[in-house]
Design an enzyme around this catalytic site. Structure first.
Site, PDB file in Angstrom:
ATOM      1  N   ALA A 120      52.473  44.322  41.445  1.00 48.26           N
ATOM      2  CA  ALA A 120      51.155  44.901  41.171  1.00 48.26           C
ATOM      3  C   ALA A 120      50.533  44.617  39.813  1.00 48.26           C
ATOM      4  CB  ALA A 120      51.222  46.414  41.375  1.00 48.26           C
ATOM      5  N   CYS A 126      47.804  32.432  43.281  1.00 49.80           N
ATOM      6  CA  CYS A 126      46.797  31.678  42.514  1.00 49.80           C
ATOM      7  C   CYS A 126      47.343  30.272  42.237  1.00 49.80           C
ATOM      8  CB  CYS A 126      46.404  32.398  41.231  1.00 49.80           C
ATOM      9  SG  CYS A 126      47.788  32.690  40.116  1.00 49.80           S
TER      10      CYS A 126
END
Ligand code: SAM
Length: 428
Positions: free
Chosen positions: A89, A209
């Site tokens: 997270a 990403c």
């Protein structure tokens, strides 16, 4: 010189406050335009000073975030009131957005194993007043949660970050060869655990990403072939240019350069009702860590201990306040229902207990009584007055008592201390 994309941010407030937060940004000279994929997202057009130093950022009313990174929560699309697990997270970009989408009646459990990054995650959630988010700190592959207990899971695992190479060119050298194998191995273990935690019919968003196929399309194939998850087709979000790769049908790959964003990948996977439990054995692999706050360690606090000139307990989301040492934390109702008793986790900070009453955290704006009480609120209209206060100048208020609510026009900001009627900012 690394290339800079135009900056994007997310508004972190209820719909009714959006015009006020935008006015606060405009008052400091920022200009921005709406992003086409979410009513909460904006793209900067004019940044007279770094956006991170703006008042809106300081008070947690905006969260600066790459536009690609805003997509996974939108793809998971939690319903208001739903519970979501975010396995990896920190710093909380996706947990925060997920908490906004689930709304105050929802619940987000944000997990981060790295201690320093856990601190950042908690600070960001606190700054944004997202009381419906709680945190825990386990290796995601050993998260001791009940199998098949979550309908919505976000998995944004450590990755090579090649999609950020324009900003951080070193990632291309750092993550190569054998080092990539350790990442893909971890991603598969995290996928396996997340799949086992999904309830039948539940959905999981896998995102990275990186532009590396082995961490993207190949991992989705792994989830299908080894874990029995089923890929669902994601409709392309407006405002992006997409790349196609073989084996990537139904998943989304952001063309970073053409989208003015990070290179990014996301896939939506569902556990069908027939799907077996991929990893029931790992359920007890990691016991609770000792010495942290657990679910039952907190002493319930009656609402009257919370009521004060700067705190209206009726504004708390569903749940209760509990005392841990001198800290008062919020325990969301769904956390009490869903989390196993031996899980070590922490609810959002509300403040400290002093003299039997809650002394709210200076940043706790969600519980400020509305409209502002004339005997207990400092309402400023001028941005210069607000920045002077934040830069350490005290201000005569004529108010009695030890604290006052701080407002900019109709926008609640937090709480200031009163010393002989002078307001002093104590925000950290
Ligand atoms: C890509 S980042 C997550 C970014 C985050 N989702 C966000 O949007 O702000 C990956 C995170 O996973 C954490 N991590 C590393 N190993 C982990 C593990 N075994 N289980 C869970 N998380 C892990 C890292 O410390 C890092 O904070």
């Amino acid at each position: 010189m690394p290339k800079q994309h135009s900056r994007s941010f997310r508004l972190v407030c209820e719909d009714r406050l959006i015009p006020l937060v935008e006015a606060l940004l405009h008052a400091q000279g920022y200009a921005f335009e709406p992003e086409p994929f979410s009513p909460l997202c904006r793209r900067l057009c004019c940044e007279p000073r770094p956006l991170g130093a703006s008042l809106a950022a300081f008070f947690g009313y905006i969260y600066i975030q790459d536009r690609s990174s805003m997509l996974p929560p939108l793809a998971l699309a939690p319903r208001p009131g739903e519970a979501v697990l975010d396995v990896c997270a920190s710093p909380g970009s996706k947990s925060g957005f997920l908490a906004q989408l689930t709304g105050p009646t929802g619940f987000v459990l944000a997990n981060e194993p790295t201690p320093a990054r856990l601190g950042t995650l908690r600070a960001n959630l606190h700054q944004c007043n997202l009381l419906q988010a709680a945190t825990c700190s386990y290796n995601g592959e050993n998260l001791p949660l009940a199998p098949a207990s979550w309908n919505a899971i976000q998995l944004d695992p450590p990755c090579s970050g090649w999609g950020t190479a324009e900003k951080h060119p070193r990632v291309l050298k750092l993550w190569q060869g054998d080092k990539l194998n350790s990442l893909t191995g971890l991603q598969q273990r995290l996928l396996r655990r997340a799949a086992s935690l999904l309830a039948p019919g539940g959905r999981l968003v896998y995102s990275t990403c990186t532009t590396n196929e082995a961490e993207n399309e190949a991992q989705v194939r792994f989830a299908e072939e080894e874990l029995g998850l089923v890929r669902e087709t994601l409709p392309p979000f407006p405002g992006f240019v997409w790349e196609e790769r073989s084996g990537g049908a139904g998943t989304l790959r952001v063309d970073g350069e053409k989208s003015q964003a990070q290179g990014f990948y996301l896939a939506l996977l569902r556990k069908t009702a027939e799907c077996g439990n991929a990893d029931a054995t790992a359920q007890t692999a990691s016991g609770p860590r000792k010495g942290r706050e657990g679910r039952d360690a907190g002493r319930p606090l009656p609402p009257e201990c919370l009521a004060g000139p700067c705190c209206d307990p009726a504004l708390l989301p569903p749940g209760r306040a509990a005392l841990y040492g001198e800290h008062v934390r919020f325990i969301p109702e769904q956390a009490t229902e869903m989390l196993p008793p031996d899980l070590i986790w922490q609810g959002a900070l509300l403040g400290r207990l002093t003299g039997g009453r809650l002394s709210p955290a200076p940043r706790l704006r969600r519980l400020l009584p509305e409209p502002p009480r004339p005997d207990a609120a400092l309402v400023l209209d001028d941005i210069a007055d607000l920045t002077a206060l934040l830069s350490g100048q005290s201000r005569q208020t004529g108010l009695a008592g030890r604290e006052a609510a701080l407002w900019w026009r109709d926008l609640p900001l937090g709480r200031v201390a009163l010393k002989q009627g002078r307001a002093v900012a104590t925000f950290k």
